[in-house]
Design a protein around this motif. Structure first.
Motif, PDB file in Angstrom:
ATOM      1  N   ALA A 607      48.948  61.649  46.699  1.00 35.12           N
ATOM      2  CA  ALA A 607      47.510  61.209  46.957  1.00 35.12           C
ATOM      3  C   ALA A 607      46.840  62.424  47.423  1.00 35.12           C
ATOM      4  O   ALA A 607      47.701  63.679  47.603  1.00 35.12           O
ATOM      5  N   VAL A 608      45.491  62.879  46.823  1.00 32.70           N
ATOM      6  CA  VAL A 608      45.629  63.961  46.697  1.00 32.70           C
ATOM      7  C   VAL A 608      44.066  64.924  47.775  1.00 32.70           C
ATOM      8  O   VAL A 608      43.218  63.534  48.042  1.00 32.70           O
ATOM      9  N   ALA A 609      43.609  65.623  48.487  1.00 35.89           N
ATOM     10  CA  ALA A 609      42.332  65.157  49.240  1.00 35.89           C
ATOM     11  C   ALA A 609      41.155  65.676  48.168  1.00 35.89           C
ATOM     12  O   ALA A 609      41.485  66.521  47.307  1.00 35.89           O
ATOM     13  N   GLY A 610      39.986  65.258  49.091  1.00 33.51           N
ATOM     14  CA  GLY A 610      38.916  64.804  48.265  1.00 33.51           C
ATOM     15  C   GLY A 610      38.043  66.119  48.029  1.00 33.51           C
ATOM     16  O   GLY A 610      38.353  66.877  48.604  1.00 33.51           O
ATOM     17  N   VAL A 617      33.728  60.914  44.908  1.00 32.37           N
ATOM     18  CA  VAL A 617      35.469  60.816  44.114  1.00 32.37           C
ATOM     19  C   VAL A 617      34.892  59.268  43.094  1.00 32.37           C
ATOM     20  O   VAL A 617      35.037  58.317  44.001  1.00 32.37           O
ATOM     21  N   LEU A 618      36.029  60.020  42.153  1.00 34.07           N
ATOM     22  CA  LEU A 618      35.963  58.185  41.556  1.00 34.07           C
ATOM     23  C   LEU A 618      37.486  57.331  41.738  1.00 34.07           C
ATOM     24  O   LEU A 618      37.196  56.838  41.049  1.00 34.07           O
ATOM     25  N   ASP A 619      37.787  57.975  42.831  1.00 33.69           N
ATOM     26  CA  ASP A 619      39.177  57.567  42.804  1.00 33.69           C
ATOM     27  C   ASP A 619      38.957  56.516  43.724  1.00 33.69           C
ATOM     28  O   ASP A 619      38.680  56.628  44.533  1.00 33.69           O
ATOM     29  N   PRO A 620      40.100  55.289  43.980  1.00 33.67           N
ATOM     30  CA  PRO A 620      40.644  54.601  45.004  1.00 33.67           C
ATOM     31  C   PRO A 620      40.752  55.091  46.225  1.00 33.67           C
ATOM     32  O   PRO A 620      41.967  56.575  46.106  1.00 33.67           O
ATOM     33  N   ILE A 621      40.092  55.575  47.416  1.00 35.11           N
ATOM     34  CA  ILE A 621      40.528  56.037  48.833  1.00 35.11           C
ATOM     35  C   ILE A 621      42.037  55.550  49.100  1.00 35.11           C
ATOM     36  O   ILE A 621      42.618  54.676  49.217  1.00 35.11           O
ATOM     37  N   ALA A 622      42.337  56.367  49.376  1.00 35.19           N
ATOM     38  CA  ALA A 622      43.671  56.556  50.524  1.00 35.19           C
ATOM     39  C   ALA A 622      43.743  56.638  51.447  1.00 35.19           C
ATOM     40  O   ALA A 622      44.334  55.660  52.637  1.00 35.19           O
ATOM     41  N   SER A 623      42.442  57.283  52.487  1.00 39.69           N
ATOM     42  CA  SER A 623      42.792  57.542  53.614  1.00 39.69           C
ATOM     43  C   SER A 623      41.450  58.434  53.949  1.00 39.69           C
ATOM     44  O   SER A 623      41.080  59.185  53.820  1.00 39.69           O
ATOM     45  N   GLU A 624      41.023  57.126  54.815  1.00 37.34           N
ATOM     46  CA  GLU A 624      39.014  57.411  54.847  1.00 37.34           C
ATOM     47  C   GLU A 624      39.515  58.542  56.321  1.00 37.34           C
ATOM     48  O   GLU A 624      38.750  59.896  55.889  1.00 37.34           O
ATOM     49  N   GLU A 625      40.291  58.834  56.734  1.00 33.14           N
ATOM     50  CA  GLU A 625      40.439  59.541  57.954  1.00 33.14           C
ATOM     51  C   GLU A 625      40.789  61.204  57.022  1.00 33.14           C
ATOM     52  O   GLU A 625      39.591  62.111  58.417  1.00 33.14           O
ATOM     53  N   ASN A 626      41.434  60.960  56.723  1.00 37.66           N
ATOM     54  CA  ASN A 626      42.058  62.264  55.940  1.00 37.66           C
ATOM     55  C   ASN A 626      41.538  62.648  54.539  1.00 37.66           C
ATOM     56  O   ASN A 626      41.778  63.423  54.091  1.00 37.66           O
ATOM     57  N   ASN A 627      40.035  62.111  54.464  1.00 32.97           N
ATOM     58  CA  ASN A 627      40.060  62.240  52.779  1.00 32.97           C
ATOM     59  C   ASN A 627      40.641  62.180  51.601  1.00 32.97           C
ATOM     60  O   ASN A 627      40.904  63.333  50.769  1.00 32.97           O
ATOM     61  N   PHE A 629      42.583  60.552  47.879  1.00 30.75           N
ATOM     62  CA  PHE A 629      42.518  59.604  47.903  1.00 30.75           C
ATOM     63  C   PHE A 629      43.851  59.573  46.182  1.00 30.75           C
ATOM     64  O   PHE A 629      44.700  61.033  46.099  1.00 30.75           O
ATOM     65  N   TYR A 630      44.245  58.209  45.899  1.00 27.01           N
ATOM     66  CA  TYR A 630      44.958  58.539  45.204  1.00 27.01           C
ATOM     67  C   TYR A 630      44.459  58.635  43.636  1.00 27.01           C
ATOM     68  O   TYR A 630      43.264  58.781  43.088  1.00 27.01           O
ATOM     69  N   LEU A 676      42.646  67.523  40.240  1.00 28.07           N
ATOM     70  CA  LEU A 676      43.912  66.329  40.176  1.00 28.07           C
ATOM     71  C   LEU A 676      42.744  64.723  40.974  1.00 28.07           C
ATOM     72  O   LEU A 676      43.086  64.019  39.790  1.00 28.07           O
ATOM     73  N   TYR A 677      41.663  65.007  41.124  1.00 30.34           N
ATOM     74  CA  TYR A 677      40.941  64.015  41.414  1.00 30.34           C
ATOM     75  C   TYR A 677      39.450  64.093  40.602  1.00 30.34           C
ATOM     76  O   TYR A 677      39.550  65.448  40.271  1.00 30.34           O
ATOM     77  N   ASP A 678      39.199  62.591  40.529  1.00 27.43           N
ATOM     78  CA  ASP A 678      38.214  62.840  39.255  1.00 27.43           C
ATOM     79  C   ASP A 678      37.085  62.653  39.729  1.00 27.43           C
ATOM     80  O   ASP A 678      36.836  61.594  40.889  1.00 27.43           O
ATOM     81  N   SER A 679      35.389  63.084  39.466  1.00 24.98           N
ATOM     82  CA  SER A 679      34.640  63.140  40.384  1.00 24.98           C
ATOM     83  C   SER A 679      32.974  63.032  39.672  1.00 24.98           C
ATOM     84  O   SER A 679      33.545  63.354  38.342  1.00 24.98           O
TER      85      SER A 679
END
Length: 745
Positions: A607-610, A617-627, A629-630, A676-679
């Motif tokens: 997971a990386v920061a969004g 962001v079009l990827d699944p959320i890994a942590s809302e608190e840390n923003n 995404f997988y 790395l994330y897709d948006s």
């Protein structure tokens, strides 16, 4: 890897090869043919047709045409199958991608998985890779791992530039054009024999000028931007005192003054993607300074000595460079907490600079080559590389008159040693087996610290952080080449490559130094090369499949202007590549390429920061608190699935020996996402650019006057983004037109 799919694809290609080769040898009255290019993809001269490797060449009229606007190395982007380029650093820092593999890292010690070699000497640092291209014999693009013969940092492939060498005849050329933005581009070279049959020389010069053409509307004192003056030169000597010895030396230098990359705030349309409706290419509003300088120089020396039927070769290279680049990173002016800001949302100002006070690189290779006219031919050698680089990063308080509040200093020493061997054996007349292996040891020593101005920032100084990494890795390849008919070659190649560990410290806004471990790749490819219609049709077909372990990735973007290195557990890629050259009749030549690349990150836990900017962001959320995404299942950044190019050249004979030569060329790439994330926002759906050249060749056959145009449809596409603050992006080059005079003598 999907070996079953690859196997059946190769079977189909072989069947197609046999079918297309039927009647290929039939007699015809036509005598015009396509030239078969000689390449050095395996460190010995061979016809491209005979090399069991996916290799493209750019030379002659095509090279001159696509370079005519004065664009930097990015003129190569999408010009061959699976090759993509972009840059967030202007003319001096190209980022290269082959088959989807590249590096979006913007730091000055970033390593790339695509190697670039000039006359056999590797140019390791990304700033060295930006050296202008001029007076070249050919450009070779080698796709797939090249670890056996070219070594470190070649898991994606290599790009080779081969200069025109001195000759024993007085000859040369001049090419000059003038066009839009008061741009003037000059390129020329002359070969001068000094001692007949013993000593010859060649002198080459490049000058590229463009006026500032982008108005900065921040205030009345703001200066226009977008221009540059780029000078480069080369001196070569070729000495052949005795038949057994050839000595060649090259001295080269570059001096650049210009504009760094111009970032444009909030040009990406929220929730929709693409550019905002009122985007203006020739206008910005920056309150930060902008400048870019680079000075570089170096030498290369090659000695070839014949020992009986064997040849001993020594290749020495040395490079030295300094650079400074400063820009307005937020892409606008002011901030939301001030009285004025814009365009759009500017939560806080950002103005930074990076530079290299000193970079020095030394490389030495010695190899022994057997004759290439025996059933068994081989070469073996040793290699040494040393690089030392000092780097500086600065942050400026734009709203406080541009005062500096903090600085980061980095030093890195990299060394590499390797031994390698490669051989080919003709099992029978039409069947060749090739194999090679290389053992490499790479080491890096890194040191970084931060200094601050206490009364201007809350940031704390950092004591020196020390890191060192080293690894010993093997790479190699095995290939089988079969000559189906004299006009059809097929091959299968398996290759293993690697990229040495990387160390990164973006310490202006972070306190952490990150490390990426060694990445390795195993690739399988197969292809067919056909020479049909009595050498009037050249067709290359290929498929590939690779798996990369521990791929080094750069997490760029998020809520701060930092970059972090990480490793993905696995990355896979597969695709198809097609190239053709066709001479349907004497006056018309058609060339083109097409590639399909599918890449996939395979790491369920990664997971990386969004977005730090307000994007979707079009990827699944890994942590809302840390923003976070997988990114498992994502394609790689800056990796279009489709790349296509085509060029048509037509020549019309006129009375009295005059000729009209018309050419047009087009390139296309499909959608890319920038990080790395897709948006939705930080991506571009497609890019289509076209060029034309309409020339009149005089009766002497050596002089041409031409009208040239690049990006003639004035396609306006974002090619990258800056994500930590707002929806900032940067653009492709604008439309260019001009007049050109070219003469050979």
């Amino acid at each position: 890897m999907n070996f079953g799919r690859l196997f059946w694809t190769l079977v189909l290609i072989a069947m197609l090869s046999i079918a297309l080769s039927v009647n290929a040898d039939e007699e015809t009255e036509e005598v015009y043919i396509l030239e078969e290019i000689v390449v050095t993809a395996r460190k010995r001269e061979q016809l491209s047709f005979e090399v069991p490797l996916s290799v493209s060449t750019i030379h002659g009229d095509k090279s001159n045409t696509i370079r005519s606007s004065g664009l930097d190395l990015r003129f190569l982007s999408n010009r061959t199958p699976s090759l993509q380029m972009e840059s967030s650093y202007g003319r001096v820092f190209p980022r290269l991608y082959i088959r989807g593999l590249g590096n979006t890292d913007f730091d000055l010690n970033a390593s790339q998985p695509v190697s670039l070699l000039s006359d056999g000497v590797v140019l390791e640092n990304a700033l060295l890779k930006g050296y202008p291209v001029f007076d070249v014999d050919r450009i070779e693009v080698l796709r797939g791992p090249q670890g056996t013969l070219f070594g470190r940092n070649t898991p994606a492939g290599a790009i080779k530039f081969e200069s025109l060498r001195p000759t024993q005849t007085f000859e040369g050329y001049v090419r000059v054009n003038y066009g839009r933005f008061n741009a003037s581009n000059f390129e020329g070279a002359v070969s001068v024999p000094l001692i007949p049959s013993v000593l010859s020389s060649r002198f080459s010069l490049l000058s590229q000028w463009r006026d500032d053409w982008i108005d900065n509307n921040f205030n009345e004192e703001s200066v226009s931007l977008g221009g540059h003056l780029d000078l480069a030169g080369r001196i070569q000597l070729l000495w052949t005192p005795i038949p057994e010895l050839e000595a060649w030396i090259k001295l080269h230098a570059r001096d650049l003054n210009g504009t760094s990359r111009l970032f444009r705030a909030n040009i990406l349309k929220p929730d929709e993607g693409g550019l905002i409706d009122d985007f203006e290419r020739d206008s910005i509003t920056h309150d930060g300074d902008n400048e870019q300088t680079l000075r570089s120089g170096g030498l290369a020396a090659e000695l070839r000595y014949n020992i009986g039927n064997f040849q001993l070769i020594s290749l020495t290279g040395y490079e030295r460079l300094t650079n400074y680049s400063r820009g307005d990173i937020d892409g606008g002016y002011g901030a939301t907490f001030l009285a004025e800001s814009g365009p759009g949302f500017i939560p806080f100002p950002s103005e930074t600079a990076s530079g290299i006070p000193l970079l020095s690189q030394f490389s030495q290779e010695v190899r022994l080559m057997s004759p290439d006219d025996h059933s068994l031919s081989y070469l073996t050698g040793i290699y040494y590389f040393h690089e030392f680089v000092e780097m500086e990063d600065f942050n400026f308080l734009t709203t406080a008159g541009g005062a500096m509040d903090r600085a980061v200093y980095q030093e890195q020493t990299a060394t590499a040693m390797a031994a390698f061997a490669s051989a080919t054996y003709s099992i029978i007349e039409d069947l060749e087996l090739g194999a090679g292996v290389r053992l490499s040891n790479d080491a890096k020593d890194y040191r970084a610290w931060r200094e601050v101005v206490p009364d201007k920032t809350d940031a704390k100084p950092l004591e020196p952080i020390l890191q060192d990494q080293q690894d010993t890795v093997w790479s190699g390849d095995i290939s089988i080449r079969y000559q189906v008919t004299p006009n059809v070659q097929t091959y299968i190649r398996t290759a293993r490559g690697f990229r040495a560990p990387s160390i990164q410290g973006r310490l202006l806004f972070d306190d952490e130094v990150t490390i990426a471990d060694t990445e390795t790749i195993l690739s399988v490819e197969g292809g067919t090369k056909l020479r049909l219609l009595n050498q009037r049709l050249h067709l290359n077909l290929g498929v590939f499949n690779y798996m990369m372990q521990d791929q080094q990735l750069s997490a760029v973007g998020g809520e701060s202007n930092v970059n972090r290195l990480l490793n993905a557990e696995s990355t896979t890629g597969q695709g198809v590549e097609v190239e053709l050259m066709f001479l349907p009749f004497k006056s018309l030549q058609v060339s083109g390429g097409l590639s399909y690349n599918h890449t996939n990150i395979d790491d369920p836990a990664l997971a990386v920061a969004g977005c730090g900017a307000p994007c979707q962001v079009l990827d699944p959320i890994a942590s809302e608190e840390n923003n976070t995404f997988y990114i498992d299942g994502n394609s790689l950044p800056q990796a279009p699935e489709w790349i296509a190019d085509i060029m048509l050249r037509y020549m019309l004979e006129l009375p009295n020996g005059y000729r009209i030569i018309a050419a047009t060329d087009w390139v296309y790439r499909s959608r890319v996402h920038f990080f790395l994330y897709d948006s939705v926002e930080f991506s571009d759906d497609s890019l289509l650019e076209g060029g034309i050249r309409l020339a009149c060749q005089l009766s002497d056959g050596y002089t041409e006057v031409a009208f040239i145009g690049r990006n003639i449809l004035n396609n306006t596409s974002p090619t990258g983004g800056i994500d930590f603050n707002n929806l900032t992006g940067y653009m492709n080059e604008p439309r260019f037109w001009g007049l050109e005079l070219a003469s050979r003598f």
